[in-house]
Enzyme design. Structure first.
Site, PDB file in Angstrom:
ATOM      1  N   HIS A  38       0.835  -1.195   0.000  1.00  0.00           N
ATOM      2  CA  HIS A  38       0.000   0.000   0.000  1.00  0.00           C
ATOM      3  C   HIS A  38       0.865   1.239   0.000  1.00  0.00           C
ATOM      4  O   HIS A  38       2.034   1.203   0.393  1.00  0.00           O
ATOM      5  CB  HIS A  38      -0.935   0.027   1.210  1.00  0.00           C
ATOM      6  N   CYS A  62       1.755   3.520  11.513  1.00  0.00           N
ATOM      7  CA  CYS A  62       2.684   2.985  10.513  1.00  0.00           C
ATOM      8  C   CYS A  62       2.971   4.094   9.506  1.00  0.00           C
ATOM      9  O   CYS A  62       2.287   5.123   9.497  1.00  0.00           O
ATOM     10  CB  CYS A  62       2.111   1.741   9.838  1.00  0.00           C
TER      11      CYS A  62
END
Length: 758
Positions: free
Chosen positions: A65, A266
């Site tokens: 991603h 993250c």
């Protein structure tokens, strides 16, 4: 808003055998649907994000991603691989691959939906259904929440009442997730009575809880719990129906559960962040522990109620980017790990923080804000060598502005007042507004004062990187002593490391609670400064001063072949990783030589060679896109326009987009050109007093014309090699696995600098 995933974005027979090929295959579907505008540019962003941390998860899941300027709207693509693809998970290859694409400026609503998918992935019912689904349309419906896994219909019928009640209770706490989780009311209804209202609104597989997803960032639960927490009453377990909970009988003792607050984050903030939160909450429920999570995701974050934090017995940080406002959690037992640890072993983390609380152990340096600057910016689990490099680079990065300002001012002083300006009297005693020499002397003397801070700043911020603010005082003191004893740059390095180490050792001591308030203000500065001063003056100062003198003499003695060989080495290092660790080592070596009041000609030649070599890669990439534009993508041609200015300004990172997309051709070519430029610059005897500036400081360079010739030669070599190497790969244009995805390794050291992947 169009649907985030459709049947056209699903491949149930993904044949790719590498993660790069898998990303390309799924990205091509996004391109075909108009969701991605530039395939190669998008894949470069995916590779840069992958280089930061593998995206494989236990349980056979891969979630590559990124956020990218080449994405038009948040999009999911799903692939199922029969053979499995290695995404770096500890338990082996992944068979369920989700490519998550978010625009660089994605709105909160879209990112909330993406985050709710991340929570769903933690539920085995959902993943089992995806492994069993027979057609692409059904898979897309499962992921969107338009359909439910097998057996859910029974839950929908029998548990409708509980599900509806759960939905109502959750709405009061924070609202439902939205598109992905909306269908979960019926699917999760059968659980509503037993596991609480939040369970009743799980997403298509019962995996995403409305109150704890998206922009609420799990803080909605904390808001519901904060009243009880502030009053000292028993707090509801995560996911409990706060409004309908049965109150304890009057006079009955309230059994207070162990309370943990956690923060997950993250680099991209749309996947691992929410999966770690879900995993910790589930493990806390199983252990009978109250866990409230603040998810610091791409959609922003809602701060936990201060009363909830104050009432917590322990803290868990599961993060790969700095925790925002970390000092809110100071002074509590803390477990600090990477975000994947929060996903894969949450029960261990909960047990560890409970053990720390039982021992009365709090994180080192908590009163000053737990965690050092290097810890906050680093990757969890880094080795000592990596941390040492970051500590040193912390000091160098703070020192460089002083070198730049001081060096440029001194160089301007020489340019205006002549080479004898260093003998001018103090401008405090003599300054004539109408005399050019007075202005030259003023600039020179201001620059000299700025240079006087170099070593103390270097030492102070090395210690700061190691031990945070308590390290500043002993670091600056040690750096000033280094100047006093003529230990110079090497003395500053040693003083900073010693100061940081001494402070870290003091912070590990068990201190009575009554003394903790004065530790960072009185005790640590006093004791650490005394120890560092003793070591620098009495023990190691003289040997370091001798080593500094030896290095200076060696530089002064460089000439002929030795100087050219050094130029080649520095040129190779400057172009190897384009702003990464190797590049910074070469740059730090050069700035160390000129970080004195009167640098030698050899030291200034080294600085000139380093800057010239660092300018080559971006200038060469810019020229190559003009000479043979058809060898580059449209995005690369646009990047080439910016690379002209970046290269001219000595910003090597201007070549990173090219290196990330095609490292095997761009990096060797850049190194060859850098070596040529470094060698020629040393051979021509070009000198540079300023550590930065590019072509804008050419008038301050010794032998400026030959210096420009050296740069032009290196740019020509790199441009020619890149064109030749790219021209030889024409058949590879259709080879999916060998596209930009292979840039993972090259992007690894620089990916943190890419805002599009952060």
């Amino acid at each position: 808003m169009s649907e985030m995933i459709t049947a056209d974005l699903v491949d149930l027979d993904l044949s790719a055998d590498t993660k790069e090929a898998a990303a390309r295959a799924l990205a091509e579907r996004m391109v075909a649907q108009g969701r991605v505008t530039d395939l190669d540019g998008f894949l470069a962003d995916v590779a840069a994000r992958e280089a930061q941390m593998p995206t494989g998860l236990d349980g056979g899941i891969g979630i590559p991603h990124c956020r990218s300027a080449h994405v038009t709207e948040p999009t999911l693509a799903f692939g199922r691989s029969a053979a499995g693809i290695d995404f770096g998970a500890a338990d082996g290859p992944a068979d369920l691959i989700f490519l998550i694409a978010a625009p660089a400026g994605a709105d909160d609503a879209h990112l909330t939906i993406l985050s709710s998918l991340a929570r769903q992935l933690m539920n085995t019912e959902f993943t089992d259904a995806l492994r069993a689904v027979g057609d692409a349309g059904s898979a897309a419906a499962l992921i969107r929440g338009d359909a439910v896994p097998g057996g859910a219909s029974e839950g929908a019928g029998e548990g409708a009442g509980e599900g509806a009640g759960g939905a109502e209770g959750t709405a009061g706490a924070g609202g439902a997730v939205g598109a992905v989780g909306a269908a979960g009311v019926a699917a999760g209804g059968v659980r509503g009575a037993s596991d609480g209202a939040s369970e009743g609104v799980r997403g298509a597989v019962g995996g995403a809880r409305g109150a704890q997803s998206g922009t609420t960032n799990s803080a909605a639960v904390s808001g519901a719990a904060s009243v009880d927490a502030a009053a000292g009453n028993t707090a509801p377990a995560p996911g409990a129906d706060v409004e309908n909970a049965t109150a304890p009988a009057p006079g009955a003792p309230a059994e207070r559960p162990f309370r943990i607050v956690a923060v997950t984050s993250c680099p991209t903030g749309i996947a691992h962040t929410y999966m770690a939160a879900e995993s910790l909450e589930n493990a806390g429920r199983d252990a009978g522990v109250e866990v409230v999570v603040e998810t610091q995701g791409s959609a922003g974050f809602t701060r936990l109620d201060p009363a909830v934090i104050a009432a917590a017995d322990g803290v868990i940080f599961a993060h790969d980017v700095p925790v925002r406002e970390k000092d809110r959690f100071a002074g509590k037992p803390t477990v600090d790990v990477g975000v994947k640890a929060g996903i894969n072993r949450p029960a261990e983390l909960i047990a560890e923080v409970r053990e720390k609380a039982a021992r009365g152990e709090v994180s080192a340096g908590a009163p000053a804000g737990a965690g050092t600057p290097v810890d906050r910016a680093g990757e969890p689990g880094e080795g000592y060598g990596t941390k040492l490099r970051k500590w040193l680079m912390s000091g160098v990065s703070y020192m460089v502005p002083f070198v730049a300002a001081g060096g440029l001012l001194i160089a301007l002083g020489f340019a205006i007042g002549g080479w004898e300006i260093n003998k001018a009297p103090s401008v405090m005693d003599h300054f004539d507004w109408t005399q050019v020499d007075s202005w030259g002397a003023l600039l020179f003397q201001i620059g000299g004062v700025a240079f006087g801070f170099l070593v103390p700043v270097l030492a102070g911020y090395i210690a700061y990187g190691m031990a945070d603010r308590p390290g500043l005082v002993p670091g600056f003191v040690g750096g000033a002593i280094s100047l006093t004893i003529n230990a110079g740059f090497l003395g500053g390095l040693a003083a900073g490391l010693i100061a940081g180490g001494v402070v870290m050792a003091i912070q590990r001591l068990k201190i009575p609670t009554a003394l903790r308030g004065i530790m960072p203000v009185v005790v640590i500065p006093l004791v650490s400064s005394a120890i560092v001063g003793f070591l620098m003056f009495v023990v190691i100062g003289k040997p370091i001063a001798k080593a500094q003198e030896a290095m200076t003499d060696w530089l002064d003695g460089l000439s002929g072949t030795n100087a050219v060989l050094l130029g080649i080495l520095l040129g190779l290092m400057m172009c190897f990783d384009l702003g990464g660790p190797v590049n910074k080592v070469a740059y730090a070596f050069a700035t160390a030589g000129i970080a004195v009041a009167d640098p030698s000609d050899s030291a200034m030649q080294v600085m000139a060679a380093v800057m010239a070599a660092g300018m080559v890669p971006p200038l060469a990439m810019a020229l190559a896109t003009v000479v043979r534009g058809k060898l580059f993508t449209q995005t690369e041609r646009e990047n080439g326009k910016a690379a002209w200015f970046l290269g001219a300004s000595f910003i090597s990172e201007g070549a990173i987009p090219f290196a990330a997309a095609d490292p095997l051709r761009v990096i060797p070519a850049s190194m060859a050109g850098g070596a040529v430029t470094g060698a020629l610059s040393m051979a021509f005897g070009a000198t540079l007093r300023a550590p930065h500036g590019g072509i804008f400081v050419v008038p301050l360079i010794g032998n400026p014309l030959l210096y420009l010739v050296a740069i032009a030669a290196g740019v020509g070599v790199t441009t020619a090699l890149v064109i030749v190497l790219k021209g030889m790969r024409k058949p590879a244009a259709s080879a999916a696995p060998n596209g930009p995805g292979t840039g993972t390794e090259a992007a690894s050291t620089d990916s943190k600098k890419q805002p599009v992947a952060a």
